[in-house]
Write a protein that holds these residues in place. Structure first.
Motif, short mmCIF file in Angstrom:
data_model
loop_
_atom_site.label_atom_id
_atom_site.label_comp_id
_atom_site.label_asym_id
_atom_site.label_seq_id
_atom_site.Cartn_x
_atom_site.Cartn_y
_atom_site.Cartn_z
N ARG A 143 0.82 -1.21 0.00
CA ARG A 143 0.00 0.00 0.00
C ARG A 143 0.86 1.26 0.00
NH1 ARG A 143 -3.21 -3.14 3.59
NH2 ARG A 143 -2.13 -2.24 5.39
N GLU A 166 0.83 3.95 -2.96
CA GLU A 166 0.57 5.37 -2.74
C GLU A 166 1.71 6.23 -3.28
OE1 GLU A 166 -0.09 5.81 1.37
OE2 GLU A 166 -2.07 4.83 1.38
N ASN A 174 1.54 6.13 -7.12
CA ASN A 174 0.45 6.95 -7.63
C ASN A 174 0.80 8.43 -7.54
OD1 ASN A 174 -1.13 4.70 -8.20
ND2 ASN A 174 -2.05 4.68 -6.16
#
Length: 363
Positions: A166, A170, A173
């Motif tokens: 995750r 993140e 992104n």
């Protein structure tokens, strides 16, 4: 032509498996034939067919039959046999004996051999459950605890991996969003640069066209300053600029007036010709009449001298009637659908013609 069916021996067919299967030739999975092999087979078949045709053509043949006859096959063997297109067939039947019912085969049970021996074992002699179950339970509990610890460690490791994934997603992104923002900014800068360059080029092009138009206009004004008066003078001398009333009179009124004058003169000439012909006819008649008068009438002629005077008015009346007929005929021959000014002018001309003819008659 359809290719004949080729029958082969099964002993030499590659699809039949015999002997050891280690040397088995595997058939390709795809049923699609090789196009090169098909083309090679077709070429071989065409060559064989061409050789067969050449052999048939090279074989000696009998000459063609005479008109009205035909060739037939004749048996030249020692014994003749009947030849027919349809083979004689005969149906025969036979009956076999019915099979008897056979009873089922009994189950095979081998004969018993040896002796039966038995041993008596009391309870608790060979196995003590309380003593023997302890190591089994220890092993089971140990394995269960170990498996539970492994599963807990695996769950913790998976949770750490998911947290790391995750965080990485993140971060990735965010980096992708930043890259897209920078690319979009670069694209806007590039489009703005191209647009500014295009605007500058268009401005230079328009400025150049404007300067050329101004120069061309100034040159044309200086060049045409002396050319326009000379051109108008030449056109005026050539007749391109004219008075419409004068041109209308020259092209419409004068030709009409000339045609009317010609028609009037033709009518006058025709009236004079008719008058001359009538006078000639009257003179000839009088001459014939005077030539046939007897001598007794010649003596009385002095008393009848006023008759020639009476003949003249009659001749004039005849000429007037002839002129009236001619004028009426010409008036009827004239076109009816004419403009009103032309009709008034023609009526005035006709009246003047009548006055002229009366003057000529009085003379």
């Amino acid at each position: 032509e359809k290719e004949p069916v080729r029958y082969a021996n099964l002993m030499y067919d590659r699809r039949v498996v015999r002997g050891n299967t280690y040397a088995l030739q595997v058939i390709p999975v795809s049923t699609q034939p090789n196009p090169l092999e098909i083309q090679r087979q077709r070429e071989a078949w065409k060559r064989a067919l061409a050789r067969k045709r050449t052999r048939e053509q090279m074989q000696p043949r009998t000459p063609d039959p005479v008109e009205g006859r035909e060739h037939i096959h004749v048996q030249t063997e020692l014994y003749l046999e009947e030849i027919s297109d349809r083979i004689i067939e005969v149906d025969t039947e036979c009956q076999t004996d019915a099979f008897l019912d056979r009873p089922p085969t009994p189950l095979f049970i081998p004969a018993k051999t040896g002796k039966d021996v038995a041993t008596q074992i009391e309870e608790g002699e060979l196995f003590d459950f309380d003593v023997e179950v302890k190591p089994v339970l220890e092993v089971l509990i140990g394995k269960t605890v170990e498996q539970a610890l492994l599963e807990v460690m695996e769950e913790e490791e998976l949770a750490q991996l998911w947290a790391h994934q995750r965080a990485y997603a993140e971060l990735r992104n965010a980096e992708l969003a930043e890259v897209q923002r920078l690319e979009e900014q670069d694209r806007r800068y590039r489009e703005e640069k191209e647009r500014r360059k295009l605007q500058h080029m268009q401005m230079l092009q328009k400025q150049k066209e404007t300067t050329e138009k101004i120069a061309a206009r100034a040159f044309a004004q200086r060049y045409l300053a002396d050319l326009i008066p000379s051109v108008f003078n030449n056109l005026r001398e050539s007749g391109f600029f004219y008075d419409p009333i004068e041109r209308d009179i020259e092209t419409e009124f004068l030709p009409w007036l000339m045609t009317e004058v010609e028609e009037t003169l033709e009518r006058k000439v025709l009236g004079r010709i008719m008058l001359d012909s009538l006078i000639c006819a009257v003179v000839e008649k009088r001459l014939d009449a005077f030539s046939h008068i007897p001598l007794s009438d010649q003596t009385e002629a002095p008393a009848e001298e006023p008759r020639p005077t009476n003949a003249a008015p009659r001749v004039a009346g005849e000429t007037d009637a002839a002129d009236q007929l001619v004028t009426e005929k010409e008036e009827t021959d004239q076109p009816v659908a004419e403009e009103q000014p032309s009709r008034h002018i023609s009526f005035r001309l006709d009246e003047s013609d009548e006055v002229g003819t009366e003057d000529s008659e009085t003379e």
